[in-house]
Design a protein around this motif. Structure first.
Motif, PDB file in Angstrom:
ATOM      1  N   ASP A 165     -17.626   7.671   4.677  1.00 39.17           N
ATOM      2  CA  ASP A 165     -17.690   6.929   3.414  1.00 39.17           C
ATOM      3  C   ASP A 165     -19.075   7.034   2.762  1.00 39.17           C
ATOM      4  O   ASP A 165     -19.371   6.362   1.782  1.00 39.17           O
ATOM      5  CB  ASP A 165     -17.299   5.457   3.632  1.00 39.17           C
ATOM      6  N   GLU A 217      -8.628  -1.673   6.908  1.00 44.06           N
ATOM      7  CA  GLU A 217      -9.222  -2.843   6.257  1.00 44.06           C
ATOM      8  C   GLU A 217      -8.168  -3.874   5.921  1.00 44.06           C
ATOM      9  O   GLU A 217      -8.342  -5.066   6.128  1.00 44.06           O
ATOM     10  CB  GLU A 217      -9.931  -2.415   4.973  1.00 44.06           C
ATOM     11  N   LYS A 218      -7.036  -3.405   5.430  1.00 45.96           N
ATOM     12  CA  LYS A 218      -5.969  -4.313   5.015  1.00 45.96           C
ATOM     13  C   LYS A 218      -5.447  -5.137   6.199  1.00 45.96           C
ATOM     14  O   LYS A 218      -5.108  -6.311   6.050  1.00 45.96           O
ATOM     15  CB  LYS A 218      -4.834  -3.481   4.389  1.00 45.96           C
ATOM     16  N   LEU A 265       0.868  -1.176   0.000  1.00 49.30           N
ATOM     17  CA  LEU A 265       0.000   0.000   0.000  1.00 49.30           C
ATOM     18  C   LEU A 265       0.901   1.220   0.000  1.00 49.30           C
ATOM     19  O   LEU A 265       1.850   1.292   0.784  1.00 49.30           O
ATOM     20  CB  LEU A 265      -0.867   0.042   1.254  1.00 49.30           C
ATOM     21  N   PRO A 290      -1.392   5.054   2.180  1.00 50.37           N
ATOM     22  CA  PRO A 290      -2.823   4.739   2.263  1.00 50.37           C
ATOM     23  C   PRO A 290      -3.568   5.665   3.222  1.00 50.37           C
ATOM     24  O   PRO A 290      -2.967   6.204   4.155  1.00 50.37           O
ATOM     25  CB  PRO A 290      -2.827   3.318   2.844  1.00 50.37           C
ATOM     26  N   THR A 293      -8.341   2.469   4.441  1.00 49.63           N
ATOM     27  CA  THR A 293      -7.782   1.411   3.589  1.00 49.63           C
ATOM     28  C   THR A 293      -6.799   0.572   4.403  1.00 49.63           C
ATOM     29  O   THR A 293      -6.787  -0.662   4.323  1.00 49.63           O
ATOM     30  CB  THR A 293      -7.028   2.042   2.389  1.00 49.63           C
TER      31      THR A 293
END
Ligand SMILES: Cc1cc2nc3c(=O)[nH]c(=O)nc-3n(C[C@H](O)[C@H](O)[C@H](O)COP(=O)(O)OP(=O)(O)OC[C@H]3O[C@@H](n4cnc5c(N)ncnc54)[C@H](O)[C@@H]3O)c2cc1C
Length: 553
Positions: free
Chosen positions: A323, A215-216, A205, A208, A212
C-alpha cells in the motif's frame, strides 16, 4: 441475536399509532415492531432488511393507501420474503378484495377495522400466525454471505481467505440458489458481478481485494507505529512463533502477512506429528491458537498486507508495503516460507481456482461430495490432501511420479491411505494435460515406463508438487543459493570466507543472513527441514539471536 420483525403499514397516522401500540404491548419482548406510512416506504425497508438478512415474521398492512394498496405491497414484499405472514387490515367494503387475495397473493388473514379489543380480535389471530411462522421458517443466517459461483477463481480466493482467517460465512451459489439471485438483483439490478459479499450491517463488497476484505471483517491491515524493534515478514509457524517469543520478551513486534495467517501449515487438514497434540491438530486450529497467543502477549499482526521490498540504512532495516507505506525496525526476520510449485501443463491456466487447485483448498473440498478428484504429488502434503478429500469425494486418485511412496511420504500416512477404501494410487505416472473450457472435464495421465497416455474423467485436481521459496522481496540484498533459498550462518561462508561486505568482527549468527540484523527462519532457508516443528524451533531461536544482535547496536 436480532429479534424477528413485525412491520405495520398504514397511511393514517392515528391508525398506525394504534396498531403499533397494540403490537408493542403484546409482542415487544420477542419481536421488533417497525412501522411505515406507505407501501413504498415499507418496501424500501424490506429491501434493506433483506440485504442484512434479517427475519420478518409478519406484515400487517392497511388495504387502502394512496399510491400502493396493501395487496400491491404484499405482492411485492412476498418476492423477497415469501414466508412472512401477511395480514391485511380492511374496511367492510374491501372484504371481496381481501377474499380474492387469499388465493392471488397467499394472504394469511384479513382483519376488519377496528380490531378492539385486541385481546379478542387481534392477538389470537396474530399469535396463531406467529407460532406457525416460528416453527416452520428457519432463522436466517446472521453472518457474512458470499454470493459467487463454484467455477470462479475470484470466488474461490475470497472463500479461501475467509476460511483461512476463520471468519464464518455462508456460501450461496449464484447458479443454484434462488436466494442468491434475488440478493444480487437487489444489489445491482441486472448486472451480475461476482463474488458479491453481503454483510450483516447491510453493506456489500463486490469482488474485493484481500486487504479491503480483511479491513471490513475487522482484521488489522495497517501498522499502528512507524517503527518496531522487530518486524517479522510472513505469519507461518516460524513467523508466529517469533511473534510469541519476541512480544513476550519485551520487543515491540510486528508481523506482516500477505494472505491469511498460518502459512502452509494453515492449509493442512491435520498435522499429526506436532508434539503435544496426540490426536493431531488442524492447521486452522494451530494458527488460531498461535495468533491468539501472539496477540495476547502484545504482538501486532497485519494480514492481507504484502511486503514488496527491503532496504537498509545504518542501524535501521526498512520494509516497503504494497500500500506504499514504509516501516522501519532494528531487526528483521524473514519467515516467508515457500509456495507450491506451479505446474506447466497445457490447459491449466484458465482452470486454476476453478476445479484445479494448488494445495488442499479446504474451503472447496465440500463441493466435491460424491465426485471423482485427483491429487497430484507423492509427499506428505499430497498424502494429507488425499486423506482430507476422501471425506467428501466418492473417489480420490493419488498420482505420483515415483515407483513407490516410501521415499517421500511418512509411513503413518501411507498406512492411512492404504486403509481408506475410496483412495486409489497411481505410481509412475505423470499428469500431462487438462481438458475442459469452463470447468475441468478430463485429465491426461502418462505412464512413465510404458509411455502410454490415457484420458480420465475428473471433477477436480488438487496439486501438491514441491515448493519454491518466497524470496522475490530480497532482491540483491540477501544472499541466496542457486534455488533462491536464503543462506544463513555457516551457509554464508562461501569458500571458507565471510560474506562480501560483512564488516563486523563476529561471524553471522546461525540464522542471520549476510546483512547483520536481518534473520531468516523456517522453510525459506537453504537446507531447511520442512516441518512445522522445525519452523517453530527456528522462530524461537531467531528471537534469541535477535536479542544478542540488539545488544550490539
Ligand atoms: C498441505 C501441507 C501439509 C503439511 N503438513 C505438515 C505436517 O503434517 N507436519 C509438518 O511438520 N509439516 C507439514 N507441512 C509443512 C509445514 O507446513 C511447513 O514446513 C511450515 O508451514 C513452514 O513454516 P514457515 O513459517 O517457514 O513458512 P510458511 O508456512 O510457508 O509461511 C510463510 C508465510 O509467509 C507469507 N509471505 C510470503 N511472502 C510474503 C511477503 N512478501 N509479505 C508478507 N507475507 C509473505 C506467506 O503468505 C506465508 O503465510 C505441510 C505443508 C503443506 C503445504
Amino acid at each position: 441475536m436480532h429479534k424477528p420483525i413485525i412491520i405495520a403499514i398504514d397511511d393514517e397516522p392515528q391508525v398506525l399509532n394504534a396498531v403499533a401500540r397494540d403490537l408493542q404491548a403484546q409482542y415487544q419482548n420477542e419481536y421488533q415492531i417497525m412501522r411505515a406510512t406507505s407501501g413504498k416506504e415499507a418496501l424500501e425497508a424490506v429491501q434493506e432488511l433483506k440485504r442484512r438478512n434479517l427475519a420478518i415474521a409478519l406484515f400487517l398492512v392497511d388495504q387502502r393507501m394512496p399510491t400502493m394498496t396493501g395487496i400491491e405491497f404484499l405482492a411485492e414484499a412476498a418476492k423477497l420474503y415469501p414466508e412472512t405472514k401477511k395480514v391485511l387490515l380492511t374496511a367492510y367494503a374491501d372484504t371481496d378484495v381481501a377474499i380474492n387475495s387469499i388465493n392471488s397473493i397467499n394472504l394469511d388473514y384479513y382483519l376488519m377495522k377496528p380490531w378492539d379489543p385486541p385481546e379478542e380480535r387481534l392477538y389470537p389471530v396474530l399469535d396463531d400466525l406467529l407460532s406457525d411462522w416460528i416453527y416452520t421458517v428457519p432463522i436466517p443466517y446472521g453472518g457474512i454471505r458470499v454470493v459467487g459461483t463454484l467455477w470462479s477463481a475470484k470466488s474461490h480466493h475470497v472463500k479461501d481467505f475467509l476460511a483461512r482467517s476463520q471468519v464464518p460465512y455462508q456460501w450461496l451459489d449464484f447458479e443454484k440458489n434462488e436466494e442468491a439471485k434475488k440478493l444480487l438483483e437487489l444489489e445491482s439490478g441486472k448486472e451480475v458481478r461476482l463474488p458479491t459479499l453481503f454483510f450483516p450491517d447491510g453493506s456489500t463488497l463486490v469482488d474485493p481485494d484481500l486487504s479491503t476484505l480483511a479491513e471490513k471483517v475487522g482484521m488489522s491491515t495497517r501498522a499502528q507505529k512507524p517503527y518496531y524493534d522487530l518486524i517479522v515478514v510472513g505469519a507461518g509457524p516460524a513467523g508466529l512463533t517469533a511473534a510469541v517469543y519476541g512480544a513476550s520478551e519485551g520487543l515491540k513486534t510486528l508481523v506482516i502477512e500477505r494472505d491469511a495467517a498460518g502459512g502452509q501449515a494453515g492449509t493442512s487438514a491435520r498435522i499429526e506429528n506436532f508434539i503435544g497434540f496426540p490426536q493431531g491438530i488442524s492447521g486452522a486450529d494451530l494458527t488460531r491458537r498461535a495468533i491468539t497467543q501472539a496477540k495476547r502477549l502484545g504482538a501486532e499482526i497485519l494480514t492481507a498486507q504484502e511486503v514488496c521490498s527491503l532496504r537498509v540504512d545504518g542501524p535501521y532495516r526498512y520494509v516497503s508495503l504494497k500500500d506504499g507505506t514504509e516501516l522501519s525496525c532494528k531487526a528483521l526476520l524473514l519467515s516467508t516460507g515457500v509456495t507450491v510449485r506451479e505446474l506447466d501443463v497445457p490447459g491449466i491456466d484458465q482452470l486454476i481456482g476453478v476445479s484445479v487447485y494448488y494445495g488442499a483448498a479446504i474451503s472447496e473440498a465440500a463441493h466435491y461430495k460424491g465426485k471423482k478428484v485427483y491429487v497430484i504429488g507423492g509427499a506428505n502434503s499430497a498424502g494429507q490432501g488425499a486423506m482430507f478429500l476422501s471425506r467428501f469425494a466418492s473417489e480420490v486418485v493419488l498420482v505420483y511420479r515415483d515407483k513407490s511412496l516410501e521415499k517421500s511420504m511418512s509411513t503413518y500416512l501411507i498406512d492411512q491411505i492404504k486403509q481408506t477404501d475410496n483412495i486409489s494410487t497411481l505410481a509412475n505416472t505423470e499428469f500431462t494435460a487438462i481438458e475442459g473450457t469452463e470447468k475441468l472435464e478430463t485429465i491426461r495421465l502418462k505412464n512413465k515406463e510404458s509411455g502410454v497416455s490415457v484420458s480420465e474423467q475428473a471433477d477436480a485436481v488438487f496439486i501438491f508438487i514441491g515448493a519454491v521459496p518466497s524470496t522475490e522481496i530480497t532482491g540483491d540484498l540477501i544472499q541466496k543459493d542457486e534455488d533462491n533459498f536464503i543462506c544463513t550462518g555457516p551457509d554464508l561462508f562461501l569458500g571458507g570466507s565471510r560474506p562480501k561486505n560483512w564488516a563486523l568482527k563476529r561471524d553471522p549468527f546461525i540464522l542471520e543472513t549476510n546483512v547483520p540484523g536481518i534473520f531468516a527462519a523456517g522453510d525459506v532457508r537453504h537446507g531447511a527441514i520442512r516441518r512445522v516443528a522445525s519452523a517453530v524451533g527456528q522462530g524461537a531461536v531467531a528471537v534469541e539471536l535477535i536479542h544478542k544482535y540488539l545488544e550490539t547496536v
